[in-house]
Motif scaffolding. Structure first.
Motif: not given
Length: 167
Positions: A29-45
């Motif tokens: 979740h932290t990585a997803t917030l950092l990358t600002a990706e969608a929670p279900g589509d977060n390959p970079h996170a």
């Protein structure tokens, strides 16, 4: 491999599995917030988190009382900040969620905000982690908070239409 080493490696793997089972969701979740990706589509996170977890696993035996969550979070933040400076590495080529308020912030603002508010890292520790003065971290945090609380307004619709004569 000797049986004693195999047993120690198995114990290490189980400890790490338990750690990931407990902390993996929050770290993702932290990585997803950092990358600002969608929670279900977060390959970079996910890629960012995998790198951080691999680093933690590699240093697992040397932690000696250090908090593995802190070690992983620190590496996650450092890798993200490094990716900000080296955009060609791919960490910032994310697909931000357009409705996400964090998507309008700069990567550094997101990093400071996520560390300070989501992770609860003190201002001085955030500054030390990022190699910035505490005053700079405070300024970035205030600017990002203001941008989230007072988003830019959309232009007002035009009043009156074509062909309407003023009276």
């Amino acid at each position: 491999m000797r049986p004693r080493h195999a047993s120690r490696d198995l114990c290490r793997a189980r400890e790490f599995e338990a750690y990931v089972a407990g902390a993996g969701g929050r770290l993702l979740h932290t990585a997803t917030l950092l990358t600002a990706e969608a929670p279900g589509d977060n390959p970079h996170a996910r890629r960012l988190l995998i790198r951080a977890l691999a680093h933690t696993y590699a240093s697992w035996d040397r932690l000696r009382g250090d908090d593995p969550y802190e070690v992983t979070r620190r590496y996650l933040a450092i890798r993200f900040a490094h990716g900000v400076r080296h955009r060609h590495r791919g960490l910032l080529r994310s697909r931000p969620l357009p409705q996400s308020p964090l998507a309008r912030l700069s990567p550094r603002e997101r990093l400071v905000l996520v560390l300070r508010f989501h992770e609860g890292v003190a201002e001085e520790r955030t500054a030390a982690l990022l190699g910035l003065p505490a005053d700079r971290v405070r300024t970035i945090c205030h600017r990002a908070t203001a941008a989230l609380l007072d988003p830019p307004r959309e232009p007002a619709p035009a009043v009156g239409g074509a062909g309407v004569a003023p009276s």
